[in-house]
Structures are given as C-alpha cells and as structure tokens.
Write a protein that holds these residues in place. Structure first.
Motif, PDB file in Angstrom:
ATOM      1  N   HIS A 133       1.070  -1.014  -0.631  1.00  0.00           N
ATOM      2  CA  HIS A 133      -0.049   0.086  -0.312  1.00  0.00           C
ATOM      3  C   HIS A 133       0.759   1.098  -0.076  1.00  0.00           C
ATOM      4  O   HIS A 133       2.394   1.283   0.420  1.00  0.00           O
ATOM      5  N   GLY A 134       0.199   2.559  -0.415  1.00  0.00           N
ATOM      6  CA  GLY A 134       0.498   3.653  -0.246  1.00  0.00           C
ATOM      7  C   GLY A 134       0.440   4.540   0.576  1.00  0.00           C
ATOM      8  O   GLY A 134      -0.035   3.868   1.995  1.00  0.00           O
ATOM      9  N   GLY A 135       1.102   6.116   1.429  1.00  0.00           N
ATOM     10  CA  GLY A 135       1.142   6.698   1.961  1.00  0.00           C
ATOM     11  C   GLY A 135       1.945   7.090   2.617  1.00  0.00           C
ATOM     12  O   GLY A 135       2.755   7.521   4.146  1.00  0.00           O
ATOM     13  N   GLY A 136       3.477   7.256   1.756  1.00  0.00           N
ATOM     14  CA  GLY A 136       4.646   7.535   1.839  1.00  0.00           C
ATOM     15  C   GLY A 136       5.504   7.433   3.227  1.00  0.00           C
ATOM     16  O   GLY A 136       5.982   7.925   3.925  1.00  0.00           O
ATOM     17  N   PHE A 137       4.904   5.776   3.292  1.00  0.00           N
ATOM     18  CA  PHE A 137       5.966   5.009   3.766  1.00  0.00           C
ATOM     19  C   PHE A 137       5.517   5.233   5.428  1.00  0.00           C
ATOM     20  O   PHE A 137       5.674   5.022   6.728  1.00  0.00           O
ATOM     21  N   VAL A 138       4.291   6.429   6.177  1.00  0.00           N
ATOM     22  CA  VAL A 138       4.479   7.147   7.390  1.00  0.00           C
ATOM     23  C   VAL A 138       2.765   6.244   7.586  1.00  0.00           C
ATOM     24  O   VAL A 138       2.382   5.651   8.639  1.00  0.00           O
ATOM     25  N   LEU A 139       2.077   6.499   6.407  1.00  0.00           N
ATOM     26  CA  LEU A 139       0.827   6.248   6.177  1.00  0.00           C
ATOM     27  C   LEU A 139      -0.338   4.944   5.988  1.00  0.00           C
ATOM     28  O   LEU A 139       1.247   4.292   5.257  1.00  0.00           O
ATOM     29  N   VAL A 156       0.322  -6.583   2.076  1.00  0.00           N
ATOM     30  CA  VAL A 156       1.169  -6.357   2.683  1.00  0.00           C
ATOM     31  C   VAL A 156       0.744  -5.143   3.980  1.00  0.00           C
ATOM     32  O   VAL A 156       1.778  -4.002   3.849  1.00  0.00           O
ATOM     33  N   ASP A 157       1.063  -5.346   5.597  1.00  0.00           N
ATOM     34  CA  ASP A 157       1.579  -4.753   6.777  1.00  0.00           C
ATOM     35  C   ASP A 157       2.625  -4.395   7.191  1.00  0.00           C
ATOM     36  O   ASP A 157       2.823  -4.294   8.184  1.00  0.00           O
ATOM     37  N   TYR A 158       3.297  -3.350   6.398  1.00  0.00           N
ATOM     38  CA  TYR A 158       4.785  -3.646   6.395  1.00  0.00           C
ATOM     39  C   TYR A 158       4.701  -2.300   7.805  1.00  0.00           C
ATOM     40  O   TYR A 158       3.854  -1.190   7.612  1.00  0.00           O
ATOM     41  N   ARG A 159       6.081  -2.742   7.880  1.00  0.00           N
ATOM     42  CA  ARG A 159       6.712  -0.941   8.980  1.00  0.00           C
ATOM     43  C   ARG A 159       6.582   0.209   8.416  1.00  0.00           C
ATOM     44  O   ARG A 159       6.756   0.321   7.295  1.00  0.00           O
ATOM     45  N   LEU A 160       6.261   1.339  10.012  1.00  0.00           N
ATOM     46  CA  LEU A 160       6.341   2.109   9.427  1.00  0.00           C
ATOM     47  C   LEU A 160       7.000   3.121   9.506  1.00  0.00           C
ATOM     48  O   LEU A 160       7.626   3.269  11.259  1.00  0.00           O
ATOM     49  N   ALA A 161       7.615   4.701   8.630  1.00  0.00           N
ATOM     50  CA  ALA A 161       8.100   5.492   9.533  1.00  0.00           C
ATOM     51  C   ALA A 161       7.269   6.206  10.426  1.00  0.00           C
ATOM     52  O   ALA A 161       6.317   6.596  10.441  1.00  0.00           O
ATOM     53  N   PRO A 212      15.790   0.143   6.474  1.00  0.00           N
ATOM     54  CA  PRO A 212      15.153   0.019   5.032  1.00  0.00           C
ATOM     55  C   PRO A 212      13.963  -1.192   6.160  1.00  0.00           C
ATOM     56  O   PRO A 212      13.843  -1.809   4.947  1.00  0.00           O
ATOM     57  N   ALA A 213      13.360  -0.569   7.012  1.00  0.00           N
ATOM     58  CA  ALA A 213      12.520  -1.662   7.256  1.00  0.00           C
ATOM     59  C   ALA A 213      11.520  -2.625   6.480  1.00  0.00           C
ATOM     60  O   ALA A 213      11.268  -3.519   6.631  1.00  0.00           O
ATOM     61  N   ALA A 214       9.968  -0.901   6.242  1.00  0.00           N
ATOM     62  CA  ALA A 214       9.327  -1.382   5.516  1.00  0.00           C
ATOM     63  C   ALA A 214      10.187  -2.168   4.286  1.00  0.00           C
ATOM     64  O   ALA A 214       9.080  -3.458   4.022  1.00  0.00           O
TER      65      ALA A 214
END
Length: 328
Positions: A88-94, A118-123, A129-131
């Motif tokens: 998903h999008g969201g700028g790595f934050v949302l 995929v619900d990756y970790r967010l900034a 490179p967490a996401a």
C-alpha cells in the motif's frame, strides 16, 4: 486540466482529509487517514473471501497479511491461478490493511487472482530499510511456498503497489534480480515514488498539485529515509538512505520482470514512472507506461465515479491477468 469527476473527488476528499494534516503527529495522521479511507471504501463484494494471517520474520516480528480471493462459484471459466502481493501507499508513514481495501478487493474481484495485502512497518518509528525488509521477507516467503495461506502450488507471483508501495514493489524486484532470485512474473506500479526527489518536469510544474504537493513528498521522504545530514552522521548515503531502497538510484535496469508504471498527470511524481520505464526500455527490458490524463495522486479511490480511473484500473487488471497467463 482536471477531469470533472476528479475535481469533484478532490472537493470531497478535502472535506474528509484537511490540508493541515502535516502538522499532526504520525499517530494522529494515521487515524485521520484511516477514517478518510473508510469513508471512501465500499462494502466488500459478496463473492469475495477475506482471510487475515501473520508471517513471522527471521528478525522476530510479525507482518500482518490479508488475503482476498474470489469464491469458486464466482470464478469465470478458465480462470487463471496467480497471486499478487500488494504494497500500500501512504508515504511510508500512513496506510494499513484497511486503508487500501477498496483497491485490493477490487483487484481480486476484477482479475480473479489472489491478492495479498502486506502491512509493513511504518516510519518514522521504523526508518529505511524496515518497510523494504518486510516486503522482501514476504516476497521470499511467497516464492518459497511459506505464506500462511492455502496457496495453489502452480500459482504465479506478481508485485504491485501505489505511491510508496510502488517504491517497494520496484525495489524488491531489483533486489531479487541482484540476488539471483527468479519467480516474479511482473510488477505494476501506480503513481509510484521511485526516487528521493521527483523527476522533472512534473517536480516543478506540479509542485502544488492537489492531493500531493512537492513539500508532502519531501516530508514523507525525510520521515522514512532521514534527512541528508542524518544519513551522513550514521554512515549512510548523503542522497538519502540505503541505495537498494531507491529504484531510480540503481545502476542497472536490465533483467527486471515486465513492468507497468502509471503516472497521474497532476502529480509531482508523474515523471518518476516515465523515467523508470525509459531506463528499463533502454536496457532492453519490457516496460509499459500510462499517464492518466486529468488524474491526481491517490485517485484510485475515485474508481466508482471517474472514467479515467476506471481506465487506469482496467489497465492494471489486464496487465496482471496477462502476466499470470504467460508461461514461465
């Protein structure tokens, strides 16, 4: 010029998701974004099965996953077997499994392919490179038959994502190529962010575009990759973050799976898609480009009303179905 239906979409979105959002904390931004997304998310199609599960990585944290699968009785004659991992999008934050359900559900219904969100970790809690690490772990698990779902043994695998999710899909494909790992049939990128600064001319001509400004792009970039001075202090690249996480910073554009990249006309990121396709083609690869005339960043949420978004969605679905049917 904006498509009339997109202009109406922007008016509605601005009432649901006010422009002062950047002043909020990441937690407050996420809550607002999820509420905004929920208001624009239709009920799930009746013939769609949805299952949640988690994948525990070697690092010891669990990545939430959501499978969307069209029921057998709703499948068309000659339906193909295939899986799409969606970032998903969201700028790595949302963003979350819920925020992009209107996209993932429709992709599954309209292609007949299994779609796994995929619900990756967010900034900024989890910087680069967490996401990327999370999405790479899920992709390797999918290629190795280790996802926590009952998946057909002969299913093909593709990667797709919008905005920051496009960054992830492109980066993972490039990393797999570099590591000599085969198996991804195609990648579909919708208004992707492929560098740490948008490519011209859209970077300048669309800097104040509705839905996403150049300042927004830079704020999201710094939240995930850190500012230049931070990277220098921690031994990273002065051009923001680990190089493998930034597709347009790559030294090679050959050897990639067939790629579809879609840019929106009124989006500072528009030319990221164009430049990525041009570099793949120059390296002898298979890449398709679509520029959505009259469209804006985040416009997939206008799927029910916008002819331009409907055409964009059909292009993505046709690409994913076609790639899933191609012989290995």
């Amino acid at each position: 010029m904006l498509e009339p239906q997109i202009a109406a979409f922007i008016d509605r979105a601005s009432t649901l998701y006010p422009s002062h959002r950047a002043a909020l904390t990441p937690r407050e931004q996420r809550a607002l974004y999820d509420r905004y997304a929920a208001m624009l998310t239709p009920p799930l199609p009746r013939d769609l099965v949805v299952r949640d599960a988690g994948l525990t990585t070697d690092a010891g944290h669990t990545i939430a996953l959501r499978l969307y699968r069209r029921q057998a009785q709703a499948r068309e004659h000659g339906d193909i077997r295939g899986t799409v991992l969606y970032f998903h999008g969201g700028g790595f934050v949302l963003g979350s499994l819920d925020s992009h359900q209107m996209v993932t559900a429709r992709l599954a219904m309209d292609t007949g392919l299994d779609v796994i969100a995929v619900d990756y970790r967010l900034a900024p809690e989890h910087r680069a490179p967490a996401a990327h690490d999370d999405c790479l772990a899920v992709t390797l698990a999918a290629l190795g038959g280790r996802l926590p779902f009952d998946m057909p043994a002969d299913a093909t695998l593709q990667l797709a994502g919008d905005s920051a999710g496009g960054t992830l899909a492109a980066s993972i494909a490039m990393r797999l190529r570099d590591d000599g790992v085969a198996g991804v049939r195609g990648i579909a990128l919708v208004y992707p962010m492929l560098g740490t600064d948008p490519q011209p001319p859209a970077r300048d001509t669309e800097a104040q575009a509705p839905m996403l400004t150049l300042a927004d792009v830079h704020a999201f970039r710094d939240a995930y990759w850190g500012k230049n001075e931070e990277n220098k202090q921690h031994g990273g690249s002065p051009a923001h973050g680990p190089a493998w996480t930034i597709p347009l910073a790559g030294n090679r554009f050959d050897g990639l799976p067939p790629t579809l990249a879609i840019g929106a006309e009124h989006d500072p990121l528009r030319d990221d898609a164009r430049v990525f396709v041009e570099r793949i083609r120059a390296a002898g690869g298979d890449a398709q480009l679509m520029i959505g005339t009259g469209l804006v960043h985040g416009c997939w949420r206008a799927l029910e009303t916008s002819p331009g978004v409907q055409a964009m969605h059909r292009t993505v679905c046709d690409f994913l179905r076609d790639r899933a049917m191609q012989p290995a």
